[in-house]
Design a protein around this motif. Structure first.
Motif, PDB file in Angstrom:
ATOM      1  N   GLY A 212       0.814  -1.216   0.000  1.00 21.71           N
ATOM      2  CA  GLY A 212       0.000   0.000   0.000  1.00 21.71           C
ATOM      3  C   GLY A 212       0.846   1.265   0.000  1.00 21.71           C
ATOM      4  O   GLY A 212       0.543   2.229  -0.703  1.00 21.71           O
ATOM      5  N   ASN A 213       1.940   1.253   0.757  1.00 18.09           N
ATOM      6  CA  ASN A 213       2.745   2.478   0.851  1.00 18.09           C
ATOM      7  C   ASN A 213       3.527   2.803  -0.421  1.00 18.09           C
ATOM      8  O   ASN A 213       4.065   3.894  -0.553  1.00 18.09           O
ATOM      9  CB  ASN A 213       3.679   2.474   2.071  1.00 18.09           C
ATOM     10  N   ASP A 214       3.580   1.856  -1.357  1.00 15.25           N
ATOM     11  CA  ASP A 214       4.262   2.140  -2.622  1.00 15.25           C
ATOM     12  C   ASP A 214       3.285   2.562  -3.713  1.00 15.25           C
ATOM     13  O   ASP A 214       3.690   2.937  -4.816  1.00 15.25           O
ATOM     14  CB  ASP A 214       5.006   0.895  -3.111  1.00 15.25           C
ATOM     15  N   LEU A 215       2.009   2.481  -3.400  1.00 14.88           N
ATOM     16  CA  LEU A 215       0.981   2.622  -4.432  1.00 14.88           C
ATOM     17  C   LEU A 215       1.066   3.967  -5.152  1.00 14.88           C
ATOM     18  O   LEU A 215       1.080   4.024  -6.376  1.00 14.88           O
ATOM     19  CB  LEU A 215      -0.385   2.462  -3.769  1.00 14.88           C
ATOM     20  N   PHE A 216       1.137   5.044  -4.391  1.00 15.81           N
ATOM     21  CA  PHE A 216       1.050   6.359  -5.023  1.00 15.81           C
ATOM     22  C   PHE A 216       2.409   6.962  -5.389  1.00 15.81           C
ATOM     23  O   PHE A 216       2.506   8.140  -5.705  1.00 15.81           O
ATOM     24  CB  PHE A 216       0.212   7.306  -4.161  1.00 15.81           C
ATOM     25  N   ILE A 217       3.443   6.118  -5.344  1.00 14.36           N
ATOM     26  CA  ILE A 217       4.701   6.552  -5.944  1.00 14.36           C
ATOM     27  C   ILE A 217       4.934   5.758  -7.229  1.00 14.36           C
ATOM     28  O   ILE A 217       6.009   5.763  -7.791  1.00 14.36           O
ATOM     29  CB  ILE A 217       5.900   6.410  -4.972  1.00 14.36           C
ATOM     30  N   LYS A 218       3.886   5.087  -7.660  1.00 12.35           N
ATOM     31  CA  LYS A 218       3.906   4.294  -8.897  1.00 12.35           C
ATOM     32  C   LYS A 218       5.070   3.314  -8.983  1.00 12.35           C
ATOM     33  O   LYS A 218       6.115   3.610  -9.571  1.00 12.35           O
ATOM     34  CB  LYS A 218       3.906   5.174 -10.142  1.00 12.35           C
ATOM     35  N   THR A 219       4.873   2.177  -8.400  1.00 11.33           N
ATOM     36  CA  THR A 219       5.881   1.133  -8.429  1.00 11.33           C
ATOM     37  C   THR A 219       5.754   0.300  -9.702  1.00 11.33           C
ATOM     38  O   THR A 219       6.753  -0.099 -10.285  1.00 11.33           O
ATOM     39  CB  THR A 219       5.727   0.246  -7.176  1.00 11.33           C
ATOM     40  N   THR A 220       4.521   0.047 -10.118  1.00 10.98           N
ATOM     41  CA  THR A 220       4.294  -0.709 -11.359  1.00 10.98           C
ATOM     42  C   THR A 220       3.183  -0.028 -12.169  1.00 10.98           C
ATOM     43  O   THR A 220       2.417   0.767 -11.628  1.00 10.98           O
ATOM     44  CB  THR A 220       3.869  -2.165 -11.059  1.00 10.98           C
ATOM     45  N   ASP A 221       3.089  -0.390 -13.445  1.00 11.23           N
ATOM     46  CA  ASP A 221       2.046   0.184 -14.307  1.00 11.23           C
ATOM     47  C   ASP A 221       0.674  -0.393 -14.000  1.00 11.23           C
ATOM     48  O   ASP A 221      -0.346   0.271 -14.165  1.00 11.23           O
ATOM     49  CB  ASP A 221       2.382  -0.087 -15.780  1.00 11.23           C
ATOM     50  N   VAL A 222       0.681  -1.668 -13.600  1.00 14.36           N
ATOM     51  CA  VAL A 222      -0.576  -2.363 -13.306  1.00 14.36           C
ATOM     52  C   VAL A 222      -0.493  -2.914 -11.881  1.00 14.36           C
ATOM     53  O   VAL A 222       0.551  -3.420 -11.469  1.00 14.36           O
ATOM     54  CB  VAL A 222      -0.792  -3.526 -14.297  1.00 14.36           C
ATOM     55  N   VAL A 223      -1.559  -2.778 -11.121  1.00 11.54           N
ATOM     56  CA  VAL A 223      -1.613  -3.365  -9.777  1.00 11.54           C
ATOM     57  C   VAL A 223      -2.870  -4.232  -9.692  1.00 11.54           C
ATOM     58  O   VAL A 223      -3.973  -3.767  -9.993  1.00 11.54           O
ATOM     59  CB  VAL A 223      -1.637  -2.285  -8.675  1.00 11.54           C
ATOM     60  N   VAL A 224      -2.665  -5.479  -9.299  1.00  5.60           N
ATOM     61  CA  VAL A 224      -3.750  -6.447  -9.290  1.00  5.60           C
ATOM     62  C   VAL A 224      -4.200  -6.752  -7.863  1.00  5.60           C
ATOM     63  O   VAL A 224      -3.373  -6.907  -6.969  1.00  5.60           O
ATOM     64  CB  VAL A 224      -3.269  -7.751  -9.971  1.00  5.60           C
ATOM     65  N   CYS A 225      -5.509  -6.837  -7.665  1.00  9.07           N
ATOM     66  CA  CYS A 225      -6.066  -7.239  -6.363  1.00  9.07           C
ATOM     67  C   CYS A 225      -7.484  -7.742  -6.581  1.00  9.07           C
ATOM     68  O   CYS A 225      -8.027  -7.604  -7.676  1.00  9.07           O
ATOM     69  CB  CYS A 225      -6.082  -6.051  -5.393  1.00  9.07           C
ATOM     70  N   ASP A 226      -8.091  -8.311  -5.538  1.00  8.13           N
ATOM     71  CA  ASP A 226      -9.478  -8.730  -5.701  1.00  8.13           C
ATOM     72  C   ASP A 226     -10.390  -7.511  -5.626  1.00  8.13           C
ATOM     73  O   ASP A 226      -9.981  -6.436  -5.175  1.00  8.13           O
ATOM     74  CB  ASP A 226      -9.862  -9.839  -4.705  1.00  8.13           C
ATOM     75  N   GLY A 227     -11.622  -7.670  -6.069  1.00  7.10           N
ATOM     76  CA  GLY A 227     -12.530  -6.536  -6.196  1.00  7.10           C
ATOM     77  C   GLY A 227     -12.997  -5.953  -4.879  1.00  7.10           C
ATOM     78  O   GLY A 227     -13.387  -4.784  -4.816  1.00  7.10           O
ATOM     79  N   PHE A 228     -12.932  -6.738  -3.812  1.00 10.14           N
ATOM     80  CA  PHE A 228     -13.295  -6.204  -2.492  1.00 10.14           C
ATOM     81  C   PHE A 228     -12.224  -5.220  -2.038  1.00 10.14           C
ATOM     82  O   PHE A 228     -12.515  -4.076  -1.698  1.00 10.14           O
ATOM     83  CB  PHE A 228     -13.456  -7.340  -1.472  1.00 10.14           C
ATOM     84  N   VAL A 229     -10.993  -5.690  -2.067  1.00 11.37           N
ATOM     85  CA  VAL A 229      -9.863  -4.844  -1.654  1.00 11.37           C
ATOM     86  C   VAL A 229      -9.783  -3.606  -2.551  1.00 11.37           C
ATOM     87  O   VAL A 229      -9.639  -2.480  -2.061  1.00 11.37           O
ATOM     88  CB  VAL A 229      -8.543  -5.641  -1.708  1.00 11.37           C
ATOM     89  N   GLY A 230      -9.907  -3.821  -3.860  1.00 13.55           N
ATOM     90  CA  GLY A 230      -9.798  -2.713  -4.809  1.00 13.55           C
ATOM     91  C   GLY A 230     -10.865  -1.654  -4.588  1.00 13.55           C
ATOM     92  O   GLY A 230     -10.585  -0.456  -4.609  1.00 13.55           O
ATOM     93  N   ASN A 231     -12.078  -2.117  -4.329  1.00 12.98           N
ATOM     94  CA  ASN A 231     -13.172  -1.175  -4.152  1.00 12.98           C
ATOM     95  C   ASN A 231     -13.035  -0.386  -2.856  1.00 12.98           C
ATOM     96  O   ASN A 231     -13.204   0.837  -2.834  1.00 12.98           O
ATOM     97  CB  ASN A 231     -14.503  -1.929  -4.181  1.00 12.98           C
ATOM     98  N   VAL A 232     -12.722  -1.094  -1.774  1.00 15.05           N
ATOM     99  CA  VAL A 232     -12.514  -0.427  -0.491  1.00 15.05           C
ATOM    100  C   VAL A 232     -11.396   0.610  -0.625  1.00 15.05           C
ATOM    101  O   VAL A 232     -11.514   1.750  -0.184  1.00 15.05           O
ATOM    102  CB  VAL A 232     -12.166  -1.454   0.614  1.00 15.05           C
ATOM    103  N   LEU A 233     -10.327   0.190  -1.279  1.00 16.84           N
ATOM    104  CA  LEU A 233      -9.152   1.033  -1.433  1.00 16.84           C
ATOM    105  C   LEU A 233      -9.450   2.307  -2.218  1.00 16.84           C
ATOM    106  O   LEU A 233      -9.128   3.419  -1.782  1.00 16.84           O
ATOM    107  CB  LEU A 233      -8.072   0.223  -2.158  1.00 16.84           C
TER     108      LEU A 233
END
Lengths: 344, 344
Positions: A212-233
């Motif tokens: 999570g802490n790397d998310l907004f410094i763009k570590t990768t072009d695509v980030v994969v997760c399940d739809g529950f986690v993605g939606n909450v996030l």
């Protein structure tokens, strides 16, 4: 190219949606639009925005409207003639190439999955959200279409995200990360540990776990997760950005000196807002369906609707679905394949 | 009251930790501290901050240090004499009432769970993070201690969060929400749907599902989720706040007028920073253990360490563990109870 627009959904429907389609018709000369909605309720707006007798507009009546409080799957059964279900049937019958909806996301996901159906080889259609980060954008998927996922689904999301990123966003050889709670493959929950193994074997540019802490410094072009986690996030981040905005207003208006400072720097606040501006992104694609489906934010204004239509045209023109099918096949990540390899 | 402080963990260890303990000793006259660490490596700092011969300080040597890259559970086996394991054994043996660590969270969770063990009736010890929101703070738990949870665990987290909120934060009759992706009980994943049923039956002030977009407007005092979701969420929000801060610096320094504005309003930026200031919160409690354990952020400065010790003293003084045990018993949400009700 024919695009169906569900004009009944969204906070500012039908006015903002119809105004947005009018802008899109002006901006994109190669599209025809099929406006799906309750004709009695939209006729005023069709006249207002000059679409009543537009040569590239056709109208399809939908008797029912999905309300935000409706449960997705119930809607599908009890409101068979809702605008989103009617639009989905148009796509199923090959009458349109794409659908745009800014209404009830769950209803759109349910209607397209059940009526339009996923592409051959795809088991679940994910929502792919383009997110701003320091150093560029990244795609997060699934942003909320599938709450309980298996590792294979995450593997397929990776392929769809990577393909979308490459062909629509123009990123050469996109990197793919798996959202987890530590960098090592041993970190995560049962689902991500299993998915890590699959992703490691695939012919993609897999960069391992992304925290999570790397998310907004763009570590990768695509980030994969399940739809529950993605939606909450996604929703939590939207909520946090809103709270920060609220606190900014608070602290910058506390005394006259600060207020003067804020007035001098007011264009900076505009720039800041523009970074996260959902209008610009033009909706979130629901990938891996037998047709193109773009979901817009419920609060979409005309510009956002226009941009969602633009996103449709890109996906249709670049034949994204053919590319997804080919990549899924190439990766071996189909249910049939996994099943037979487990049987051996 | 005796508190063990792991002085080896954290980005600024041992200096910042030892300085923090020195401040705590001045501020809280009723505590004794047991500093656990590699005595050879900390002696310089003990002298520097006047703790070498302090009447309320004792020292316990720990030969090994957990590195951030170490895997939590491996650490527990291979580094039996790490500072966190030594501290956990002190607690197990009743030599201290509480532990403070700002080092490797996973290692602290593993060591305390395995060595100290959960309270009777508690199956999993959650990390409870206090988060800022418009309209006050809320507690999110589990913030990352347990990646794969069952509904019963979430039910127990709810009780622990509610009890902590009431007795430590002083909230009368705290409301509890379940983090999910829609307001209705039918929305969510398998885990949250199951947990919703349990929470509805419990003698708590359950307010139903809380969505990501409601999080930072404070819908409930306590928000419950599994540790994977909680950890991703907290870290992502921290990452987003960092990105917004970065973008703010960017936009406010773009031209001289904006810069002048920013200088006039500079105290506003400080206020903004203070809202989310982790130093103030004094660490995150790991609830439901046979002893008090407070985990601080890896980047803890002396003030944060001092506040983590303060948090310990409150939990010990208010006998939070006795209250948690009583509430768990009262709620009927123990593994034994659930098992026997399923057998009937």
């Amino acid at each position: 190219m024919k695009i169906a627009v569900d004009v009944m959904g969204g906070d500012y429907a039908p006015s903002a949606i119809i105004e947005g389609t009018a802008i899109a018709l002006k901006d994109f000369s190669d599209i025809e639009l099929v406006l799906v909605g309750h004709l009695g309720k939209i006729s005023f707006y069709l006249e207002k925005f000059g679409l009543a007798r537009h040569p590239r507009v056709s109208l399809v009546h939908a008797e029912e409207v999905v309300e935000m409080k409706d449960a997705s799957i119930v809607t599908l059964r009890s409101k068979k003639n809702s605008s989103i279900s009617v639009a989905a049937r148009l796509m199923k019958n090959g009458e349109v190439d794409a659908i745009v909806s800014v209404g009830h996301t769950g209803a759109a996901v349910a209607a397209t999955n059940v009526i339009v159906k996923p592409l051959p080889g795809v088991d679940r259609a994910p929502l792919a959200s383009v997110m701003p980060a320091i150093g560029g954008h990244f795609i997060l998927l699934d942003a909320g279409a599938n709450t309980d996922c298996k590792a294979l689904h995450l593997a397929q999301f990776a392929i769809m995200g990577e393909t979308y990123c490459k062909h629509i966003l123009g990123v050469e050889n996109p990197t793919v990360g798996l959202l987890s709670i530590g960098e090592e493959d041993s970190k995560g929950n049962d689902l991500t540990k299993e998915a890590f193994k699959l992703l490691s074997k695939m012919p993609i540019n897999f960069a391992g776990n992304v925290e999570g802490n790397d998310l907004f410094i763009k570590t990768t072009d695509v980030v994969v997760c399940d739809g529950f986690v993605g939606n909450v996030l996604i929703k939590a981040c939207e909520s946090l950005a809103g709270a920060i905005n609220h606190w900014m207003k608070d602290v910058f208006t506390k005394n006259p000196v600060r207020k003067t400072g804020a007035i001098l720097a007011r264009s900076a606040f505009k720039d800041l807002k523009a970074i996260a501006d959902a209008e610009e992104y033009g909706g979130i694609p629901l990938l891996g369906l037998n047709g193109i489906c773009i979901i817009g934010h419920g609060s979409s204004n005309p510009k956002a609707v226009r941009n969602a239509i633009r996103t449709c045209t890109e996906s249709v023109r670049k034949r994204i679905n053919e590319k997804i099918m080919a990549r899924i096949e190439e990766s071996g990540m189909t249910f049939k394949n996994i099943q037979s390899s487990e049987a051996n």
